[in-house]
Scaffold this motif. Structure first.
Motif, mmCIF file in Angstrom:
data_model
loop_
_atom_site.group_PDB
_atom_site.id
_atom_site.type_symbol
_atom_site.label_atom_id
_atom_site.label_comp_id
_atom_site.label_asym_id
_atom_site.label_seq_id
_atom_site.Cartn_x
_atom_site.Cartn_y
_atom_site.Cartn_z
ATOM 1 N N ALA A 175 0.859 -1.177 0.000
ATOM 2 C CA ALA A 175 0.000 0.000 0.000
ATOM 3 C C ALA A 175 0.897 1.230 0.000
ATOM 4 C CB ALA A 175 -0.920 -0.005 1.222
ATOM 5 N N ALA A 176 0.311 2.362 -0.299
ATOM 6 C CA ALA A 176 1.064 3.617 -0.294
ATOM 7 C C ALA A 176 0.151 4.750 0.136
ATOM 8 C CB ALA A 176 1.661 3.907 -1.668
ATOM 9 N N VAL A 177 0.742 5.735 0.793
ATOM 10 C CA VAL A 177 0.018 6.950 1.161
ATOM 11 C C VAL A 177 0.824 8.146 0.691
ATOM 12 C CG1 VAL A 177 -1.078 5.898 3.177
ATOM 13 C CG2 VAL A 177 1.098 7.112 3.453
ATOM 14 N N ALA A 211 2.469 6.062 -7.995
ATOM 15 C CA ALA A 211 1.211 6.048 -8.733
ATOM 16 C C ALA A 211 0.044 5.706 -7.812
ATOM 17 C CB ALA A 211 1.292 5.052 -9.890
ATOM 18 N N THR A 212 0.266 4.750 -6.906
ATOM 19 C CA THR A 212 -0.784 4.390 -5.951
ATOM 20 C C THR A 212 -1.164 5.576 -5.078
ATOM 21 O OG1 THR A 212 0.007 2.099 -5.848
ATOM 22 C CG2 THR A 212 -1.390 2.854 -4.036
ATOM 23 N N ALA A 213 -0.167 6.231 -4.505
ATOM 24 C CA ALA A 213 -0.428 7.346 -3.592
ATOM 25 C C ALA A 213 -1.153 8.489 -4.303
ATOM 26 C CB ALA A 213 0.886 7.840 -2.990
ATOM 27 N N LEU A 214 -0.738 8.827 -5.516
ATOM 28 C CA LEU A 214 -1.371 9.928 -6.245
ATOM 29 C C LEU A 214 -2.794 9.570 -6.668
ATOM 30 C CD1 LEU A 214 1.625 11.123 -8.454
ATOM 31 C CD2 LEU A 214 0.698 12.252 -6.413
ATOM 32 N N GLN A 246 -2.892 -1.176 -6.598
ATOM 33 C CA GLN A 246 -3.661 -1.924 -7.586
ATOM 34 C C GLN A 246 -2.750 -2.454 -8.692
ATOM 35 O OE1 GLN A 246 -6.873 -2.537 -7.018
ATOM 36 N NE2 GLN A 246 -6.788 -1.278 -5.164
ATOM 37 N N ALA A 247 -3.241 -3.463 -9.420
ATOM 38 C CA ALA A 247 -2.408 -4.124 -10.424
ATOM 39 C C ALA A 247 -1.913 -3.174 -11.509
ATOM 40 C CB ALA A 247 -3.189 -5.282 -11.052
#
Length: 208
Positions: free
Chosen positions: A47-49, A94-97, A86-87
């Protein structure tokens, strides 16, 4: 602390972590000692924040969210915008943004990404990558009502001052759980969010 100094310190930490060069250990690797408290997962869910540092006058603030009371986990708690990778996310940035835009409507064109700091593991099995970014003013927040009850900002200096850090405890699954808390007014900032802020404070204030 100036933006230039933050960019230098976080950027250097990111480069050393990515290259495998030795770094001084951050204070916390998880929100509490996982060993012997919960069964450790065979694999950690990535996960990312985003750790959004907003340019304000007279100083930077940290943008945070308060989760809705009907969330299946961490209901009502204060958090950074972010979530599970996500895949089709090419990396943690990219996850955090993506998650930040979905949760609070802050688009990436307002965010100058500096880079990741130390991973943080949670008792729910996530390995979180905090991505530090400088946010330009002029954005408008739009909270996703399914996840976010409120969006607010706290001066960065509040988290850099160790006099505002404390260790609280509560009983969880029959054991005493100890964790960092950094209350600000009526906002009770604790657990993983406070732990990642503790690590950020270490990166920004440690001696060169």
């Amino acid at each position: 602390m100036t933006v230039d100094e933050i960019v230098r310190r976080v950027g250097e930490r990111s480069r050393r972590l990515a290259s495998g060069l030795p770094v001084a250990h951050a204070p916390l690797g998880s929100d509490f000692s996982l060993s012997g408290v919960v069964p450790l997962p065979e694999t950690w869910r990535p996960a990312a924040v985003l750790v959004p540092l907003v340019r304000r006058d007279p100083g930077l603030t940290v943008l945070l969210t308060q989760r809705t009371e009907d969330m299946p986990s961490h209901a009502g708690q204060i958090a950074f915008p972010g979530g599970r990778r996500q895949a089709d996310d090419i990396d943690e940035i990219a996850t955090a943004l993506r998650e930040t835009e979905e949760e609070v409507g802050l688009t990436r064109d307002f965010v100058q990404v500096i880079g990741p700091i130390d991973h943080y593991r949670t008792g729910t099995g996530y390995e979180i990558t905090p991505i530090v970014g400088i946010v330009s003013p002029g954005f408008t927040t739009r909270a996703d009502p399914r996840e976010v009850a409120d969006v607010f900002e706290v001066p960065l200096e509040h988290f850099l001052d160790e006099r505002n850090h404390r260790i609280d405890s509560r009983v969880w699954q029959g054991r005493e759980r100890r964790y960092y808390a950094m209350p600000y007014g009526e906002r009770y900032i604790w657990g993983a969010t406070a732990g990642m802020l503790k690590n950020l404070q270490f990166v920004l204030t440690a001696a060169d």
